[in-house]
Structure formats: structure tokens, C-alpha cells
Design an enzyme around this catalytic site. Structure first.
Site, PDB file in Angstrom:
ATOM      1  N   LYS A 116      35.646   9.615 126.679  1.00  0.00           N
ATOM      2  CA  LYS A 116      35.465  11.064 126.769  1.00  0.00           C
ATOM      3  C   LYS A 116      36.593  11.685 127.578  1.00  0.00           C
ATOM      4  CE  LYS A 116      30.485  10.736 126.172  1.00  0.00           C
ATOM      5  NZ  LYS A 116      29.141  10.735 126.750  1.00  0.00           N
TER       6      LYS A 116
ATOM      7  N   GLN B  92      26.562  11.205 132.586  1.00  0.00           N
ATOM      8  CA  GLN B  92      26.415  10.088 131.643  1.00  0.00           C
ATOM      9  C   GLN B  92      25.102   9.345 131.904  1.00  0.00           C
ATOM     10  OE1 GLN B  92      28.628   9.242 129.025  1.00  0.00           O
ATOM     11  NE2 GLN B  92      26.892   7.957 128.475  1.00  0.00           N
TER      12      GLN B  92
ATOM     13  N   ASP C  39      26.537  18.739 127.144  1.00  0.00           N
ATOM     14  CA  ASP C  39      25.733  17.772 126.387  1.00  0.00           C
ATOM     15  C   ASP C  39      24.613  18.482 125.614  1.00  0.00           C
ATOM     16  OD1 ASP C  39      26.427  15.115 126.253  1.00  0.00           O
ATOM     17  OD2 ASP C  39      25.585  14.593 128.212  1.00  0.00           O
TER      18      ASP C  39
END
Ligand code: NDP
Length: 282
Positions: free
Chosen positions: A50, A94, A117
Site C-alpha cells: 500500500k 491495518q 478503508d
């Protein structure tokens, strides 16, 4: 019939190139902060990928790696500081988190305007209400693939296998907003093969290697395989038995090289969108 292979890797590369052009034309660099807590090895790979993709499109991107014994309060304090930092447009925590931290607490702590997200309850609620907001990356990536493939969604019968917060539920909402007639199947569904056979568009997100057999697929259907399953022999397979599906389906995404690469491209897209929205509003 042989299914058209929907090349997610190529679609993602084109999307990232378009996003990089848009970033280059901005008077600022969108800021992304990816938080990793502890030493889960798979998370390490995801976070690195990412960060690399974000750097490549020209973002100001950094990873914050906190120790495995970080308390929930300490993590929330770091998130609060990022929420308050005007240079930060996107914050990603995460998962999985160490057991002492409730993931729902971490997710809810992120400013919804920086929630790239798309997991914050406010953004999930907006999606369920059919309102604009930040959308989870993987289902967003699936919608890109369907658009690039020229799939007609209006009136199509869509079946989503799986109802997780991360993939299945938001996927169903997006397909509904695109005027599909949507069925969501899960582990308690009575005859899952029969449900699948009704699908013009079948999205599999269950995490069971090759569960969807060739005879579950209607001739000509579009099959999107979100699953990523590592077999004992090291092979990576999806939730669909690819070799059986290819002679039946009209189009299909491979694993790897299908949905996977789209997820990171959509994280970049979400961050750019969050930056433009937040910086445009007072
Ligand atoms: P979850 O484990 O959170 O959810 C799985 C869903 O599948 C649940 O809703 C579960 O039903 C359902 N399910 C499980 N077993 C069966 C079964 N035998 N029959 C019917 N339904 C079943 O997984 P995720 O949604 O997070 O991920 C799904 C897959 O997608 C995984 O392989 C994951 O690795 C992959 N993935 C890929 C990404 C990418 O970038 N390509 C990103 C995220 C995930 P129930 O709710 O009833 O328990």
C-alpha cells in the site's frame, strides 16, 4: 464457450496511471498514513504494498509501525493526532489488530472524512442509505472491473457469496445502487448452488478454495472471484474452480491477477477522493 478473462492487473495499472496524472496536477500532495500494530507477517506485506503504491502515484505516504503491546488508548491517541493533522487525508488501520485492541474501537476512532478503508459505521451507513461516502476498496475495485468489462448491471440478477463487513455487504450495496437485483448468500443459505445458478453476475467472497463449481454457474454469467486462498502445496486459488468455470462463464477474473490488484488501486482512489472533498470544504 470460453470465458473472457478480466485482467484486474491491467485494469488496476491503468487506474493507478490515471490517478497519478490527477495527483501530479494538484497544488498539494495527498497524505496517507497506514498504521500497523504488531508483527503479523501478512499485514507487513499488505502495508508495504500500500505504501509503495501510494508513493508511486506521488502521495505523501508513511507507515506507522507500533509495537504489539500497544494499548487501545495509545492507538486511539495516535489516530486522534492524525485526525487533527491537516496534512493527512487518509488513515488506514491495518487489520488484524492484537487482541487487547478492539478493531471496532480503532475503526470508529478514524475521522470518517479520512476513513479511506470505508469501514467507519458512518460510511457504512451512508453506503447502505445509498448516499455518497468513502466505499470499501475491494468492492469498489469489483465495480471498476465490471464497468471496464462493459457488463450491464441495470436489471441484472447479482448473487454475492459472503456477507462480511469488508467485502460481501458493501458489495451487495454497490450492486443494488447499480440497479441489480441482489441476493446475498452465506453459510446458512439452504441451496447455495441453486442461488448461484440464477446469477447473471456472481461475486464470490467466502474464503473457501474453489467452492464454486462449474455447474453452479449459468452459461454466459460474469464471475468475479474475490477469494484468495493459499493451498497446502503453496498454490494460490480463488473461491471459484477456475478451470471448471472458464468453459461455462461469459467472463471471469483470475486469481491471482483479478480483484487483488484493484484493492490497492482503489485505496489510492479513495485517498485522492478524501483529499479533494476534505480540502474543498471548510
Ligand atoms: P470473512 O471470513 O469475513 O467472510 C466470509 C463470508 O463467507 C461469511 O459471510 C461467511 O458466512 C461466508 N461463508 C463461509 N463459508 C461459507 C460456505 N461454506 N458457504 C457459504 N458461505 C460461506 O471473509 P472476507 O469477506 O474478509 O474475505 C473473503 C475472501 O476474500 C477471503 O478469501 C479473503 O482472503 C478474500 N479477500 C480478498 C481481498 C482482495 O483484495 N482480493 C480483500 C479482502 C478479502 P457467515 O457470515 O454465515 O459466516
Amino acid at each position: 464457450m470460453t470465458a473472457r478473462i478480466l485482467d484486474g492487473k491491467a485494469i488496476a495499472a491503468r487506474l493507478r496511471a490515471r490517478l497519478a496524472e490527477r495527483v501530479a496536477a494538484l497544488p498539494f500532495r495527498p497524505g496517507l498514513r497506514v498504521m500497523r500494530v504488531g508483527d503479523d507477517p501478512a499485514s507487513g506485506v499488505y502495508v508495504r504494498n500500500k505504501d509503495r503504491a501510494a508513493q508511486e502515484v506521488g502521495f505523501d505516504s508513511a507507515t506507522l509501525h507500533l509495537p504489539a503491546d500497544t494499548t487501545e488508548a495509545a492507538l486511539l491517541a495516535v489516530i486522534a493526532a492524525l485526525n487533527a493533522d491537516p496534512a493527512v487525508d487518509g488513515i488506514l488501520v491495518q487489520l488484524p489488530l492484537p487482541p487487547q485492541i478492539r478493531p471496532e474501537a480503532a475503526i470508529a476512532a478514524v475521522d470518517p472524512a479520512k476513513d479511506v478503508d470505508g469501514f467507519h459505521p458512518l460510511n457504512a451507513g451512508r453506503l447502505a442509505a445509498g448516499q455518497p461516502g468513502l466505499v470499501p476498496c475491494t468492492p469498489r475495485g469489483v465495480m471498476h472491473i465490471l464497468a471496464e468489462a462493459g457488463v450491464t448491471l441495470r436489471g441484472a440478477r447479482a448473487v454475492v457469496l459472503g456477507r462480511s463487513q469488508i467485502v460481501g455487504r458493501p458489495m451487495a450495496q454497490l450492486l443494488l445502487s447499480a440497479d441489480c437485483t441482489v441476493t446475498v448468500a452465506h453459510s446458512r443459505t439452504r441451496d447455495i448452488a441453486a442461488e448461484c445458478r440464477r446469477a447473471d453476475v456472481l461475486v464470490a467472497a467466502v474464503g473457501r478454495p474453489e467452492m464454486v463449481r462449474g455447474d453452479w454457474i449459468a452459461p454466459g454469467a460474469v464471475v468475479v472471484d474475490v477469494g484468495i486462498n493459499r493451498l497446502a502445496d503453496g498454490r494460490l486459488v480463488g473461491d471459484v474452480a477456475f478451470a471448471e468455470a472458464v468453459p461455462v462463464a461469459g467472463a471471469i477474473t483470475p486469481v491471482p491477477g483479478g480483484v487483488g490488484p484493484m484493492t490497492i488501486a482503489c485505496l489510492i482512489e479513495n485517498t485522492l477522493e478524501a483529499a479533494l472533498l476534505r480540502r474543498a470544504s471548510p
